[in-house]
Scaffold this active site. Structure first.
Site, PDB file in Angstrom:
ATOM      1  N   ASP A  55      -1.614   4.418  14.199  1.00  0.00           N
ATOM      2  CA  ASP A  55      -0.713   4.164  15.332  1.00  0.00           C
ATOM      3  C   ASP A  55      -0.491   5.472  16.262  1.00  0.00           C
ATOM      4  O   ASP A  55      -0.940   6.546  15.772  1.00  0.00           O
ATOM      5  CB  ASP A  55       0.591   3.369  15.029  1.00  0.00           C
ATOM      6  CG  ASP A  55       1.475   4.030  14.177  1.00  0.00           C
ATOM      7  OD1 ASP A  55       1.834   5.520  14.505  1.00  0.00           O
ATOM      8  OD2 ASP A  55       2.000   3.827  13.131  1.00  0.00           O
ATOM      9  N   ASN A  94      10.600   8.063   0.145  1.00  0.00           N
ATOM     10  CA  ASN A  94      10.197   6.813   0.034  1.00  0.00           C
ATOM     11  C   ASN A  94      11.263   5.850  -0.834  1.00  0.00           C
ATOM     12  O   ASN A  94      11.736   6.087  -1.627  1.00  0.00           O
ATOM     13  CB  ASN A  94       8.743   6.878  -0.743  1.00  0.00           C
ATOM     14  CG  ASN A  94       7.925   5.704  -0.798  1.00  0.00           C
ATOM     15  OD1 ASN A  94       8.422   4.629  -0.835  1.00  0.00           O
ATOM     16  ND2 ASN A  94       6.666   5.838  -0.372  1.00  0.00           N
ATOM     17  N   PRO A  95      11.532   4.677  -0.153  1.00  0.00           N
ATOM     18  CA  PRO A  95      12.262   4.004  -1.127  1.00  0.00           C
ATOM     19  C   PRO A  95      11.845   3.449  -2.423  1.00  0.00           C
ATOM     20  O   PRO A  95      12.623   2.895  -3.320  1.00  0.00           O
ATOM     21  CB  PRO A  95      12.537   2.519  -0.213  1.00  0.00           C
ATOM     22  CG  PRO A  95      11.912   2.696   1.114  1.00  0.00           C
ATOM     23  CD  PRO A  95      10.921   4.048   1.013  1.00  0.00           C
ATOM     24  N   HIS A 111      -6.954   9.258   9.490  1.00  0.00           N
ATOM     25  CA  HIS A 111      -7.771   7.733   9.311  1.00  0.00           C
ATOM     26  C   HIS A 111      -7.937   7.410  10.860  1.00  0.00           C
ATOM     27  O   HIS A 111      -8.133   6.179  11.187  1.00  0.00           O
ATOM     28  CB  HIS A 111      -7.000   6.939   8.587  1.00  0.00           C
ATOM     29  CG  HIS A 111      -6.898   7.390   7.174  1.00  0.00           C
ATOM     30  ND1 HIS A 111      -6.064   6.630   6.245  1.00  0.00           N
ATOM     31  CD2 HIS A 111      -7.507   8.250   6.420  1.00  0.00           C
ATOM     32  CE1 HIS A 111      -6.066   7.179   4.959  1.00  0.00           C
ATOM     33  NE2 HIS A 111      -7.120   8.276   5.212  1.00  0.00           N
ATOM     34  N   CYS A 119     -21.320  -1.005  24.610  1.00  0.00           N
ATOM     35  CA  CYS A 119     -21.218   0.360  25.049  1.00  0.00           C
ATOM     36  C   CYS A 119     -21.774   0.484  26.577  1.00  0.00           C
ATOM     37  O   CYS A 119     -23.078  -0.065  26.687  1.00  0.00           O
ATOM     38  CB  CYS A 119     -22.001   1.139  23.996  1.00  0.00           C
ATOM     39  SG  CYS A 119     -22.104   3.238  24.758  1.00  0.00           S
ATOM     40  N   THR A 135       4.088   6.946   2.439  1.00  0.00           N
ATOM     41  CA  THR A 135       2.687   6.573   1.867  1.00  0.00           C
ATOM     42  C   THR A 135       2.725   6.222   0.254  1.00  0.00           C
ATOM     43  O   THR A 135       3.518   7.004  -0.475  1.00  0.00           O
ATOM     44  CB  THR A 135       1.712   7.912   2.038  1.00  0.00           C
ATOM     45  OG1 THR A 135       0.547   7.505   1.470  1.00  0.00           O
ATOM     46  CG2 THR A 135       2.137   9.065   1.267  1.00  0.00           C
ATOM     47  N   TYR A 175      -8.302  -5.404  14.770  1.00  0.00           N
ATOM     48  CA  TYR A 175      -7.830  -4.166  15.360  1.00  0.00           C
ATOM     49  C   TYR A 175      -7.407  -4.182  16.881  1.00  0.00           C
ATOM     50  O   TYR A 175      -6.341  -3.621  17.146  1.00  0.00           O
ATOM     51  CB  TYR A 175      -9.085  -3.087  15.149  1.00  0.00           C
ATOM     52  CG  TYR A 175      -9.317  -2.610  13.905  1.00  0.00           C
ATOM     53  CD1 TYR A 175      -8.423  -1.336  13.552  1.00  0.00           C
ATOM     54  CD2 TYR A 175     -10.207  -2.973  13.255  1.00  0.00           C
ATOM     55  CE1 TYR A 175      -8.679  -0.951  12.198  1.00  0.00           C
ATOM     56  CE2 TYR A 175     -10.668  -2.547  11.867  1.00  0.00           C
ATOM     57  CZ  TYR A 175      -9.688  -1.358  11.269  1.00  0.00           C
ATOM     58  OH  TYR A 175      -9.967  -0.782  10.267  1.00  0.00           O
TER      59      TYR A 175
HETATM   60  N1  APR Z   1      10.333   4.458   4.990  1.00  0.00           N
HETATM   61  C1  APR Z   1       9.562   5.331   3.726  1.00  0.00           C
HETATM   62  N2  APR Z   1       8.667   4.722   3.187  1.00  0.00           N
HETATM   63  C2  APR Z   1       8.660   3.222   3.149  1.00  0.00           C
HETATM   64  C3  APR Z   1       9.361   2.552   4.246  1.00  0.00           C
HETATM   65  C4  APR Z   1      10.440   3.050   4.909  1.00  0.00           C
HETATM   66  N3  APR Z   1      11.071   2.686   5.761  1.00  0.00           N
HETATM   67  N4  APR Z   1       8.969   1.290   4.120  1.00  0.00           N
HETATM   68  C5  APR Z   1       7.762   1.300   3.152  1.00  0.00           C
HETATM   69  N5  APR Z   1       7.567   2.611   2.725  1.00  0.00           N
HETATM   70  C6  APR Z   1       6.626   2.746   1.668  1.00  0.00           C
HETATM   71  C7  APR Z   1       6.089   1.938   0.657  1.00  0.00           C
HETATM   72  O1  APR Z   1       7.331   2.129  -0.420  1.00  0.00           O
HETATM   73  C8  APR Z   1       4.975   2.667   0.345  1.00  0.00           C
HETATM   74  O2  APR Z   1       4.786   3.529  -0.753  1.00  0.00           O
HETATM   75  O3  APR Z   1       5.455   3.262   2.285  1.00  0.00           O
HETATM   76  C9  APR Z   1       4.358   2.878   1.755  1.00  0.00           C
HETATM   77  C10 APR Z   1       3.151   2.357   2.153  1.00  0.00           C
HETATM   78  O4  APR Z   1       2.132   2.459   1.599  1.00  0.00           O
HETATM   79  P1  APR Z   1       0.916   1.814   2.219  1.00  0.00           P
HETATM   80  O5  APR Z   1       1.003   0.468   2.716  1.00  0.00           O
HETATM   81  O6  APR Z   1      -0.272   2.043   0.876  1.00  0.00           O
HETATM   82  O7  APR Z   1       0.329   2.850   3.347  1.00  0.00           O
HETATM   83  P2  APR Z   1      -0.326   4.187   3.061  1.00  0.00           P
HETATM   84  O8  APR Z   1      -0.138   5.024   2.043  1.00  0.00           O
HETATM   85  O9  APR Z   1      -0.308   4.703   4.416  1.00  0.00           O
HETATM   86  O10 APR Z   1      -1.912   3.762   3.303  1.00  0.00           O
HETATM   87  C11 APR Z   1      -2.872   4.792   3.139  1.00  0.00           C
HETATM   88  O11 APR Z   1      -4.719   3.233   3.192  1.00  0.00           O
HETATM   89  O12 APR Z   1      -5.221   1.037   3.964  1.00  0.00           O
HETATM   90  C12 APR Z   1      -5.479   2.297   4.008  1.00  0.00           C
HETATM   91  O13 APR Z   1      -6.107   3.684   6.017  1.00  0.00           O
HETATM   92  C13 APR Z   1      -5.102   2.936   5.460  1.00  0.00           C
HETATM   93  O14 APR Z   1      -3.895   4.987   6.196  1.00  0.00           O
HETATM   94  C14 APR Z   1      -4.014   3.968   5.283  1.00  0.00           C
HETATM   95  C15 APR Z   1      -4.116   4.274   3.678  1.00  0.00           C
END
Ligand code: APR
Length: 253
Positions: free
Chosen positions: A106, A224-225, A121, A158, A199, A70
Protein backbone atom coordinates in the site's frame (compact mmCIF):
# COMPACT_ATOMS: atom_id res chain seq x y z
CA UNK A 1 2.83 0.37 34.21
CA UNK A 2 -0.08 0.04 31.77
CA UNK A 3 0.51 -2.22 28.79
CA UNK A 4 0.94 0.74 26.48
CA UNK A 5 3.67 2.36 28.57
CA UNK A 6 7.08 1.44 27.22
CA UNK A 7 9.77 0.64 29.77
CA UNK A 8 12.32 3.26 30.76
CA UNK A 9 15.26 1.50 29.11
CA UNK A 10 13.42 1.53 25.80
CA UNK A 11 12.71 5.25 26.11
CA UNK A 12 16.41 5.89 26.81
CA UNK A 13 17.36 3.94 23.70
CA UNK A 14 14.86 5.86 21.61
CA UNK A 15 16.16 9.16 22.99
CA UNK A 16 19.79 8.39 22.17
CA UNK A 17 19.29 6.63 18.81
CA UNK A 18 20.97 8.38 15.93
CA UNK A 19 19.86 6.10 13.11
CA UNK A 20 16.39 4.63 13.32
CA UNK A 21 14.77 2.11 10.98
CA UNK A 22 11.02 1.50 10.97
CA UNK A 23 10.38 -1.89 9.40
CA UNK A 24 6.67 -2.38 8.77
CA UNK A 25 4.34 -5.18 7.77
CA UNK A 26 0.62 -5.57 7.22
CA UNK A 27 -0.26 -4.84 10.89
CA UNK A 28 0.96 -1.26 10.30
CA UNK A 29 -2.07 -0.66 8.09
CA UNK A 30 -4.58 -2.77 10.05
CA UNK A 31 -5.91 0.24 11.96
CA UNK A 32 -6.54 1.96 8.63
CA UNK A 33 -8.89 -0.90 7.77
CA UNK A 34 -6.60 -2.90 5.49
CA UNK A 35 -6.84 -6.59 6.40
CA UNK A 36 -3.57 -8.37 7.23
CA UNK A 37 -2.64 -11.61 5.52
CA UNK A 38 -2.47 -14.07 8.38
CA UNK A 39 -5.03 -12.72 10.88
CA UNK A 40 -8.76 -13.45 10.68
CA UNK A 41 -9.63 -13.56 7.02
CA UNK A 42 -12.40 -11.30 5.77
CA UNK A 43 -14.01 -10.49 2.44
CA UNK A 44 -12.03 -11.84 -0.49
CA UNK A 45 -9.42 -13.08 1.93
CA UNK A 46 -11.99 -15.49 3.35
CA UNK A 47 -12.48 -17.08 -0.06
CA UNK A 48 -8.98 -17.03 -1.46
CA UNK A 49 -5.67 -17.77 0.15
CA UNK A 50 -3.40 -14.76 -0.53
CA UNK A 51 -0.36 -17.00 -0.48
CA UNK A 52 -1.90 -18.90 -3.41
CA UNK A 53 -2.98 -15.85 -5.41
CA UNK A 54 0.36 -14.10 -4.99
CA UNK A 55 2.37 -16.54 -7.08
CA UNK A 56 3.65 -16.67 -10.67
CA UNK A 57 1.78 -19.98 -10.99
CA UNK A 58 -1.56 -18.35 -10.10
CA UNK A 59 -0.89 -15.66 -12.72
CA UNK A 60 -0.10 -18.30 -15.35
CA UNK A 61 -3.20 -20.28 -14.43
CA UNK A 62 -5.73 -17.48 -14.11
CA UNK A 63 -4.49 -13.93 -14.83
CA UNK A 64 -8.03 -12.49 -14.74
CA UNK A 65 -8.55 -13.73 -11.17
CA UNK A 66 -5.17 -12.44 -9.97
CA UNK A 67 -5.58 -9.07 -11.72
CA UNK A 68 -9.09 -8.61 -10.21
CA UNK A 69 -7.77 -9.38 -6.72
CA UNK A 70 -4.96 -6.81 -6.94
CA UNK A 71 -7.18 -4.17 -8.57
CA UNK A 72 -9.73 -4.60 -5.80
CA UNK A 73 -7.04 -4.25 -3.14
CA UNK A 74 -5.63 -1.14 -4.85
CA UNK A 75 -9.14 0.39 -4.99
CA UNK A 76 -9.79 -0.54 -1.34
CA UNK A 77 -6.57 1.10 -0.14
CA UNK A 78 -7.50 4.27 -2.10
CA UNK A 79 -10.62 4.55 0.09
CA UNK A 80 -8.80 4.35 3.45
CA UNK A 81 -6.47 6.82 5.16
CA UNK A 82 -3.14 6.56 6.96
CA UNK A 83 -3.56 5.96 10.71
CA UNK A 84 -1.91 7.58 13.73
CA UNK A 85 0.98 5.12 13.40
CA UNK A 86 1.81 6.14 9.83
CA UNK A 87 1.53 9.81 10.79
CA UNK A 88 3.83 9.34 13.78
CA UNK A 89 6.51 7.72 11.60
CA UNK A 90 6.42 10.76 9.30
CA UNK A 91 6.64 13.14 12.29
CA UNK A 92 9.48 11.17 13.85
CA UNK A 93 11.53 11.58 10.65
CA UNK A 94 11.50 15.33 11.18
CA UNK A 95 13.60 14.96 14.35
CA UNK A 96 15.68 11.82 13.67
CA UNK A 97 17.55 10.15 10.85
CA UNK A 98 14.83 7.63 10.10
CA UNK A 99 14.56 5.11 7.27
CA UNK A 100 11.26 3.46 6.42
CA UNK A 101 11.47 -0.07 5.03
CA UNK A 102 8.15 -1.75 4.36
CA UNK A 103 6.80 -5.07 3.19
CA UNK A 104 3.51 -3.37 2.44
CA UNK A 105 2.31 -2.82 -1.09
CA UNK A 106 0.00 0.00 0.00
CA UNK A 107 1.00 3.67 -0.12
CA UNK A 108 -0.16 4.70 3.36
CA UNK A 109 3.34 5.61 4.62
CA UNK A 110 3.75 7.96 1.65
CA UNK A 111 0.28 9.45 2.06
CA UNK A 112 1.16 10.21 5.71
CA UNK A 113 4.24 12.12 4.51
CA UNK A 114 7.06 9.55 4.74
CA UNK A 115 9.61 8.90 2.04
CA UNK A 116 9.79 5.11 1.83
CA UNK A 117 13.36 3.93 1.24
CA UNK A 118 12.38 0.39 0.28
CA UNK A 119 9.13 -1.29 -0.75
CA UNK A 120 10.51 -4.80 -0.43
CA UNK A 121 7.40 -6.47 -1.86
CA UNK A 122 6.62 -3.92 -4.56
CA UNK A 123 3.56 -1.71 -4.84
CA UNK A 124 -0.11 -1.93 -5.73
CA UNK A 125 0.41 1.24 -7.76
CA UNK A 126 3.27 0.15 -9.98
CA UNK A 127 1.80 -2.31 -12.49
CA UNK A 128 4.18 -3.28 -15.27
CA UNK A 129 4.19 -5.30 -18.44
CA UNK A 130 4.49 -9.03 -17.76
CA UNK A 131 6.40 -9.34 -21.06
CA UNK A 132 8.73 -6.38 -21.68
CA UNK A 133 8.60 -5.24 -17.98
CA UNK A 134 8.04 -1.58 -18.84
CA UNK A 135 5.89 0.35 -16.33
CA UNK A 136 2.22 0.52 -17.29
CA UNK A 137 0.67 3.98 -17.05
CA UNK A 138 -2.88 3.18 -15.98
CA UNK A 139 -5.43 5.81 -15.07
CA UNK A 140 -6.44 5.94 -11.39
CA UNK A 141 -10.01 6.71 -12.51
CA UNK A 142 -10.41 3.00 -13.03
CA UNK A 143 -10.78 2.60 -9.25
CA UNK A 144 -13.93 4.76 -9.18
CA UNK A 145 -16.95 2.63 -8.46
CA UNK A 146 -14.84 -0.47 -7.75
CA UNK A 147 -16.30 -0.87 -4.25
CA UNK A 148 -17.39 -4.46 -4.80
CA UNK A 149 -14.76 -7.00 -5.69
CA UNK A 150 -15.10 -8.43 -9.18
CA UNK A 151 -14.14 -12.06 -9.43
CA UNK A 152 -12.38 -11.65 -12.78
CA UNK A 153 -11.00 -8.74 -14.74
CA UNK A 154 -8.99 -8.98 -17.93
CA UNK A 155 -5.60 -7.29 -17.41
CA UNK A 156 -4.88 -4.46 -19.84
CA UNK A 157 -2.42 -4.99 -22.67
CA UNK A 158 0.98 -3.32 -22.68
CA UNK A 159 0.98 -0.37 -25.08
CA UNK A 160 4.54 -1.27 -26.17
CA UNK A 161 4.45 -5.02 -26.75
CA UNK A 162 0.85 -6.14 -26.28
CA UNK A 163 1.57 -8.62 -23.45
CA UNK A 164 -0.63 -8.60 -20.34
CA UNK A 165 0.11 -5.98 -17.68
CA UNK A 166 0.82 -7.62 -14.31
CA UNK A 167 0.48 -6.34 -10.74
CA UNK A 168 3.48 -4.49 -9.28
CA UNK A 169 3.72 -6.75 -6.23
CA UNK A 170 6.51 -9.25 -5.66
CA UNK A 171 5.06 -12.75 -5.66
CA UNK A 172 6.11 -15.76 -3.58
CA UNK A 173 9.03 -17.39 -5.31
CA UNK A 174 10.19 -14.17 -7.00
CA UNK A 175 13.35 -12.33 -5.96
CA UNK A 176 12.98 -9.01 -4.14
CA UNK A 177 13.90 -5.92 -6.17
CA UNK A 178 17.71 -5.64 -5.91
CA UNK A 179 17.87 -1.93 -5.07
CA UNK A 180 15.16 -2.16 -2.39
CA UNK A 181 16.86 -5.14 -0.75
CA UNK A 182 20.31 -3.49 -0.82
CA UNK A 183 18.92 -0.31 0.74
CA UNK A 184 17.02 -2.25 3.40
CA UNK A 185 19.95 -4.50 4.33
CA UNK A 186 22.29 -1.53 4.58
CA UNK A 187 19.82 0.37 6.79
CA UNK A 188 19.31 -2.68 9.03
CA UNK A 189 23.03 -3.27 9.48
CA UNK A 190 23.79 0.36 10.23
CA UNK A 191 21.06 1.50 12.60
CA UNK A 192 21.07 1.87 16.40
CA UNK A 193 17.34 1.25 16.72
CA UNK A 194 14.95 -0.78 14.60
CA UNK A 195 11.21 -0.70 15.28
CA UNK A 196 9.57 -3.79 13.78
CA UNK A 197 5.87 -3.01 13.41
CA UNK A 198 3.04 -5.34 12.47
CA UNK A 199 4.81 -8.23 10.83
CA UNK A 200 4.46 -11.92 11.59
CA UNK A 201 8.11 -12.38 10.59
CA UNK A 202 7.49 -15.51 8.60
CA UNK A 203 8.30 -14.32 5.08
CA UNK A 204 11.97 -14.39 4.10
CA UNK A 205 14.23 -12.73 3.20
CA UNK A 206 12.36 -9.70 4.64
CA UNK A 207 12.17 -11.28 8.11
CA UNK A 208 15.94 -11.53 8.15
CA UNK A 209 16.29 -7.74 8.49
CA UNK A 210 15.53 -7.58 12.25
CA UNK A 211 17.94 -10.51 12.78
CA UNK A 212 20.65 -8.66 10.87
CA UNK A 213 20.03 -5.55 12.98
CA UNK A 214 20.32 -7.55 16.21
CA UNK A 215 23.56 -9.14 15.00
CA UNK A 216 24.95 -5.71 14.11
CA UNK A 217 24.32 -4.54 17.69
CA UNK A 218 21.14 -2.47 17.27
CA UNK A 219 18.29 -2.39 19.76
CA UNK A 220 15.31 -4.02 18.04
CA UNK A 221 11.82 -3.31 19.35
CA UNK A 222 8.84 -5.30 18.18
CA UNK A 223 5.46 -3.52 18.16
CA UNK A 224 2.78 -6.17 17.79
CA UNK A 225 -0.29 -7.17 19.84
CA UNK A 226 0.69 -10.84 19.29
CA UNK A 227 3.80 -12.94 19.72
CA UNK A 228 5.58 -13.60 16.44
CA UNK A 229 8.41 -15.70 15.07
CA UNK A 230 10.69 -12.72 15.77
CA UNK A 231 9.69 -12.21 19.41
CA UNK A 232 12.44 -14.33 20.93
CA UNK A 233 15.14 -12.72 18.79
CA UNK A 234 14.40 -9.04 19.44
CA UNK A 235 15.55 -6.85 22.33
CA UNK A 236 12.08 -5.67 23.47
CA UNK A 237 8.68 -6.97 22.48
CA UNK A 238 5.88 -4.53 23.13
CA UNK A 239 2.30 -5.88 22.97
CA UNK A 240 0.58 -2.82 21.56
CA UNK A 241 -0.77 -1.70 18.21
CA UNK A 242 1.02 0.48 15.68
CA UNK A 243 -1.31 3.43 16.26
CA UNK A 244 -0.76 3.18 20.03
CA UNK A 245 3.00 2.71 20.05
CA UNK A 246 4.39 4.92 17.32
CA UNK A 247 3.01 8.26 18.57
CA UNK A 248 4.64 7.48 21.95
CA UNK A 249 8.00 6.63 20.39
CA UNK A 250 7.90 9.60 18.01
CA UNK A 251 7.24 12.00 20.90
CA UNK A 252 10.30 10.93 22.94
CA UNK A 253 12.78 13.79 23.27
N1 APR B 1 -0.56 -3.08 15.09
C1 APR B 1 0.57 -3.83 15.02
N2 APR B 1 0.58 -5.11 14.60
C2 APR B 1 -0.59 -5.66 14.24
C3 APR B 1 -1.81 -4.95 14.28
C4 APR B 1 -1.77 -3.60 14.74
N3 APR B 1 -2.87 -2.86 14.82
N4 APR B 1 -2.79 -5.79 13.85
C5 APR B 1 -2.22 -6.95 13.54
N5 APR B 1 -0.89 -6.89 13.77
C6 APR B 1 0.13 -7.92 13.55
C7 APR B 1 -0.34 -9.35 13.66
O1 APR B 1 -0.30 -9.79 15.02
C8 APR B 1 0.67 -10.08 12.78
O2 APR B 1 1.81 -10.46 13.53
O3 APR B 1 0.55 -7.78 12.21
C9 APR B 1 1.08 -9.03 11.75
C10 APR B 1 0.58 -9.26 10.35
O4 APR B 1 1.20 -10.39 9.84
P1 APR B 1 0.98 -10.84 8.32
O5 APR B 1 -0.47 -10.79 8.00
O6 APR B 1 1.70 -12.14 8.17
O7 APR B 1 1.70 -9.68 7.47
P2 APR B 1 3.22 -9.49 7.07
O8 APR B 1 4.13 -9.95 8.15
O9 APR B 1 3.36 -8.11 6.57
O10 APR B 1 3.35 -10.49 5.85
C11 APR B 1 4.55 -10.55 5.16
O11 APR B 1 3.60 -11.92 3.44
O12 APR B 1 1.70 -12.36 2.19
C12 APR B 1 2.97 -11.81 2.18
O13 APR B 1 3.88 -10.22 0.74
C13 APR B 1 2.96 -10.36 1.79
O14 APR B 1 4.28 -8.53 2.66
C14 APR B 1 3.49 -9.66 3.02
C15 APR B 1 4.32 -10.73 3.69
Amino acid sequence: MTPIEPDAALLDTVRSAERVVVFSGAGMSAESGVPTFRDALTGLWARFDPTELATPQAWERDPDLVWAWYEWRAAMVRRVAPNAGHRAVADWARSAQLTVVTQNVDDLHERAGSAVAAHLHGSLYAPRCGGCTRPAELDDDRFDGMAEPAERMTPPSCVHCGAAVRPGAVWFGEPLPDAAWATAADAAENCDLMVVVGTSGVVYPAAELPLRAVRAGATVVEVNPQRTDLTDAVTHSWRVTAAEALPILAAVR
